[in-house]
Design a protein around this motif. Structure first.
Motif, short mmCIF file in Angstrom:
data_model
loop_
_atom_site.label_atom_id
_atom_site.label_comp_id
_atom_site.label_asym_id
_atom_site.label_seq_id
_atom_site.Cartn_x
_atom_site.Cartn_y
_atom_site.Cartn_z
N GLU A 280 46.88 51.95 49.96
CA GLU A 280 45.97 52.95 50.48
C GLU A 280 45.39 53.74 49.32
O GLU A 280 46.11 54.11 48.41
CB GLU A 280 46.76 53.94 51.35
CG GLU A 280 46.32 53.98 52.79
CD GLU A 280 47.13 55.01 53.56
OE1 GLU A 280 46.53 56.02 53.96
OE2 GLU A 280 48.34 54.80 53.72
N ILE A 281 44.09 53.98 49.37
CA ILE A 281 43.47 54.85 48.37
C ILE A 281 43.17 56.17 49.09
O ILE A 281 42.43 56.18 50.07
CB ILE A 281 42.18 54.24 47.79
CG1 ILE A 281 42.54 52.97 47.01
CG2 ILE A 281 41.47 55.25 46.89
CD1 ILE A 281 41.37 52.26 46.38
N HIS A 282 43.80 57.24 48.64
CA HIS A 282 43.62 58.54 49.29
C HIS A 282 42.45 59.30 48.71
O HIS A 282 41.84 60.09 49.41
CB HIS A 282 44.90 59.36 49.15
CG HIS A 282 46.06 58.76 49.86
ND1 HIS A 282 46.17 58.75 51.23
CD2 HIS A 282 47.16 58.12 49.42
CE1 HIS A 282 47.29 58.16 51.59
NE2 HIS A 282 47.90 57.74 50.50
N MET A 283 42.16 59.09 47.45
CA MET A 283 41.00 59.71 46.80
C MET A 283 40.45 58.70 45.82
O MET A 283 41.22 57.95 45.23
CB MET A 283 41.42 60.95 46.00
CG MET A 283 42.04 62.06 46.76
SD MET A 283 42.46 63.43 45.64
CE MET A 283 40.86 64.20 45.48
N SER A 284 39.15 58.68 45.62
CA SER A 284 38.62 57.81 44.57
C SER A 284 37.46 58.51 43.89
O SER A 284 36.87 59.44 44.43
CB SER A 284 38.16 56.46 45.15
OG SER A 284 37.11 56.65 46.08
N ARG A 285 37.18 58.03 42.67
CA ARG A 285 36.12 58.63 41.85
C ARG A 285 36.26 60.14 41.78
O ARG A 285 35.29 60.88 41.90
CB ARG A 285 34.74 58.21 42.35
CG ARG A 285 34.53 56.72 42.22
CD ARG A 285 33.13 56.32 42.65
NE ARG A 285 32.98 54.88 42.60
CZ ARG A 285 32.49 54.22 41.56
NH1 ARG A 285 32.12 54.83 40.47
NH2 ARG A 285 32.38 52.90 41.60
N ALA A 286 37.49 60.57 41.62
CA ALA A 286 37.80 62.00 41.56
C ALA A 286 38.24 62.36 40.15
O ALA A 286 38.41 61.49 39.31
CB ALA A 286 38.91 62.32 42.56
N GLY A 287 38.45 63.63 39.92
CA GLY A 287 39.00 64.07 38.65
C GLY A 287 40.51 63.91 38.68
O GLY A 287 41.14 63.94 39.74
N PHE A 288 41.11 63.76 37.50
CA PHE A 288 42.56 63.59 37.43
C PHE A 288 43.29 64.76 38.06
O PHE A 288 44.25 64.59 38.80
CB PHE A 288 43.01 63.40 35.98
CG PHE A 288 44.50 63.26 35.87
CD1 PHE A 288 45.11 62.04 36.08
CD2 PHE A 288 45.31 64.37 35.61
CE1 PHE A 288 46.48 61.91 36.03
CE2 PHE A 288 46.68 64.26 35.55
CZ PHE A 288 47.28 63.02 35.76
N LYS A 289 42.84 65.99 37.78
CA LYS A 289 43.52 67.17 38.32
C LYS A 289 43.52 67.18 39.84
O LYS A 289 44.49 67.59 40.47
CB LYS A 289 42.88 68.45 37.78
CG LYS A 289 43.23 68.72 36.33
CD LYS A 289 42.60 70.02 35.86
CE LYS A 289 42.93 70.25 34.40
NZ LYS A 289 42.30 71.46 33.88
N ASP A 290 42.41 66.74 40.45
CA ASP A 290 42.35 66.68 41.91
C ASP A 290 43.34 65.66 42.46
O ASP A 290 44.00 65.90 43.47
CB ASP A 290 40.94 66.32 42.38
CG ASP A 290 39.92 67.42 42.05
OD1 ASP A 290 40.30 68.60 42.09
OD2 ASP A 290 38.77 67.08 41.76
N CYS A 291 43.45 64.53 41.79
CA CYS A 291 44.41 63.49 42.21
C CYS A 291 45.85 64.00 42.08
O CYS A 291 46.67 63.80 42.97
CB CYS A 291 44.22 62.21 41.40
SG CYS A 291 42.64 61.39 41.73
N ALA A 292 46.12 64.67 40.96
CA ALA A 292 47.47 65.21 40.74
C ALA A 292 47.80 66.24 41.81
O ALA A 292 48.90 66.24 42.36
CB ALA A 292 47.56 65.81 39.34
N ARG A 293 46.86 67.11 42.13
CA ARG A 293 47.09 68.14 43.15
C ARG A 293 47.34 67.49 44.51
O ARG A 293 48.22 67.92 45.26
CB ARG A 293 45.88 69.08 43.22
CG ARG A 293 46.15 70.30 44.11
CD ARG A 293 45.01 71.33 44.11
NE ARG A 293 44.45 71.61 42.81
CZ ARG A 293 43.22 71.23 42.42
NH1 ARG A 293 42.45 70.55 43.23
NH2 ARG A 293 42.78 71.52 41.21
#
Length: 101
Positions: free
Chosen positions: A16-29
């Protein structure tokens, strides 16, 4: 068993991809807020065959109930994504063992 995350994401649909083409900090959060258990690892740590890159400490989400891990995956030119993949218990234990918490 050798596991290549790049190949897995190309050849399997079992993720599953929960977020894509995002910033690293957003993915970490996203991982911090949504994973039942979070283990932090150093950048460069090898997780499921891929060297994890990002701003330290890098969060890896573990969900024993689903048998999955959630990790930030950064691909040059594409940005970062939050990917959830099924992994065996041994792999989840390896992640806990390299955790820096």
């Amino acid at each position: 068993m050798m596991f290549c995350l790049d190949t897995y994401l190309r050849e399997s649909e079992n993720y599953e991809i929960h977020m894509s083409r995002a910033g690293f900090k957003d993915c970490a959060r996203f991982i911090e807020e949504n994973a039942p258990e979070v283990v932090h690892v150093k950048p460069g740590e090898k997780i499921v065959g891929a060297r994890i890159i990002g701003i330290p400490p890098v969060p890896i989400g573990i969900n024993d109930e689903k048998g999955t891990i959630m990790l930030p995956y950064t691909k040059p030119c594409y940005g970062s994504a939050t990917v959830e993949i099924p992994v065996p218990i041994e792999e989840r234990e390896k992640i806990r063992a390299v955790g820096i918490d």
